[in-house]
Design a protein around this motif. Sequence first.
Motif, short mmCIF file in Angstrom:
data_model
loop_
_atom_site.label_atom_id
_atom_site.label_comp_id
_atom_site.label_asym_id
_atom_site.label_seq_id
_atom_site.Cartn_x
_atom_site.Cartn_y
_atom_site.Cartn_z
N ALA A 170 0.83 -1.20 0.00
CA ALA A 170 0.00 0.00 0.00
C ALA A 170 0.87 1.26 0.00
O ALA A 170 2.00 1.26 0.49
CB ALA A 170 -0.92 -0.01 1.22
N THR A 171 0.31 2.32 -0.56
CA THR A 171 0.98 3.62 -0.59
C THR A 171 0.43 4.50 0.52
O THR A 171 -0.78 4.69 0.62
CB THR A 171 0.76 4.31 -1.95
N LEU A 172 1.33 5.03 1.35
CA LEU A 172 0.94 5.89 2.46
C LEU A 172 1.49 7.29 2.25
O LEU A 172 2.63 7.45 1.82
CB LEU A 172 1.48 5.34 3.79
N LEU A 173 0.70 8.29 2.54
CA LEU A 173 1.12 9.68 2.43
C LEU A 173 1.24 10.27 3.83
O LEU A 173 0.26 10.30 4.58
CB LEU A 173 0.11 10.48 1.60
N VAL A 174 2.44 10.74 4.18
CA VAL A 174 2.69 11.37 5.47
C VAL A 174 2.71 12.88 5.28
O VAL A 174 3.55 13.41 4.54
CB VAL A 174 4.02 10.89 6.06
N LEU B 87 -3.69 5.48 2.29
CA LEU B 87 -3.90 5.96 3.66
C LEU B 87 -3.11 7.24 3.86
O LEU B 87 -2.03 7.40 3.31
CB LEU B 87 -3.47 4.89 4.67
N LEU B 88 -3.66 8.16 4.67
CA LEU B 88 -2.97 9.40 5.03
C LEU B 88 -2.59 9.36 6.50
O LEU B 88 -3.41 8.95 7.35
CB LEU B 88 -3.87 10.61 4.80
N VAL B 89 -1.37 9.79 6.80
CA VAL B 89 -0.95 10.09 8.17
C VAL B 89 -0.85 11.61 8.24
O VAL B 89 -0.03 12.21 7.54
CB VAL B 89 0.39 9.42 8.51
N LEU B 90 -1.67 12.22 9.07
CA LEU B 90 -1.83 13.67 9.04
C LEU B 90 -1.51 14.32 10.37
O LEU B 90 -2.12 13.98 11.40
CB LEU B 90 -3.28 14.01 8.64
N ASP C 147 0.98 26.09 6.87
CA ASP C 147 0.15 26.90 5.96
C ASP C 147 -1.33 26.84 6.26
O ASP C 147 -2.08 27.76 5.94
CB ASP C 147 0.40 26.50 4.51
N MET C 148 -1.79 25.75 6.86
CA MET C 148 -3.20 25.61 7.18
C MET C 148 -3.35 24.56 8.28
O MET C 148 -2.51 23.67 8.41
CB MET C 148 -4.02 25.19 5.93
N ASP C 149 -4.37 24.71 9.08
CA ASP C 149 -4.57 23.76 10.16
C ASP C 149 -4.91 22.38 9.61
O ASP C 149 -5.63 22.25 8.60
CB ASP C 149 -5.69 24.24 11.08
N GLY C 150 -4.41 21.35 10.28
CA GLY C 150 -4.68 19.99 9.82
C GLY C 150 -6.15 19.64 9.81
O GLY C 150 -6.59 18.81 9.01
N LEU D 296 -5.20 8.69 9.48
CA LEU D 296 -4.74 8.56 10.85
C LEU D 296 -4.10 9.88 11.25
O LEU D 296 -3.10 10.28 10.67
CB LEU D 296 -3.74 7.40 10.99
N VAL D 297 -4.68 10.56 12.21
CA VAL D 297 -4.12 11.82 12.70
C VAL D 297 -3.00 11.50 13.68
O VAL D 297 -3.17 10.67 14.59
CB VAL D 297 -5.20 12.68 13.37
#
Length: 227
Positions: free
Chosen positions: A5-9, A51-54, A60-63, A79-80
């Motif tokens: 899987a590809t995850l974006l941090v 999936l995103l890890v945020l 620049d902007m609030d999560g 996933l915060v």
Amino acid sequence: MSQTATLLVIDDEPQIRKFLRISLSSQGYKVLEAGTGAEGLAQAALNKPDLLVLDLGLPDMDGQQVLREFRQWSTVPVLVLSVRASEAQKVEALDNGANDYVTKPFGIQEFLARIRALLRQAPTGEPQEAALKFGPLTVDLAYRRVLLDDTEVALTRKEYAVLAQLARYPGRVITQQQLLKDIWGPTHTEDSHYLRIVVGHLRQKLADDPTRPRQSLIQKCRLRRKG
């Protein structure tokens, strides 16, 4: 979901991104990185991660805003990962569409277990598109842009919000009350003149003649007064 899987941090701390990249890559995941909210949304739209890890504290902007905007066009698990440990922050993130919440500092083994659990629960099927097309009109939900014949149209925040809401539900009847509640808030459900003004401006800017609409988005999403 396999471990390919590809995850974006999305995190502004390079050391955290490096630590997560090493830890996640060692488990077989492909890892993408972004240091700002805008870059993260763009990466998510372009690469369609699983999936995103945020992080919530972005420069620049609030999560929380990133989460709300991402949820406008994607159901991918989020996933915060944040130092914000208050119950109010957790509740807000979950209400905005987060699937899980981990506070910093964190244990990597528990973190990896939560990643695996979210990927197992992830919906299958075709990913949602971030850019919606209606003839010559394009509503780009990821970049918050509207293009008409490939030329960007300048919209106010309310004009964009109304158009984006209509674009997500083409062909359906949407009540004025629902739009007013979603965009202006629950105390403005009877303020229909707000909506009439915004829709009028949209028709002008999009060259949308209600009798002979050039693009049918506003016509197809018929606004109903009650219901």
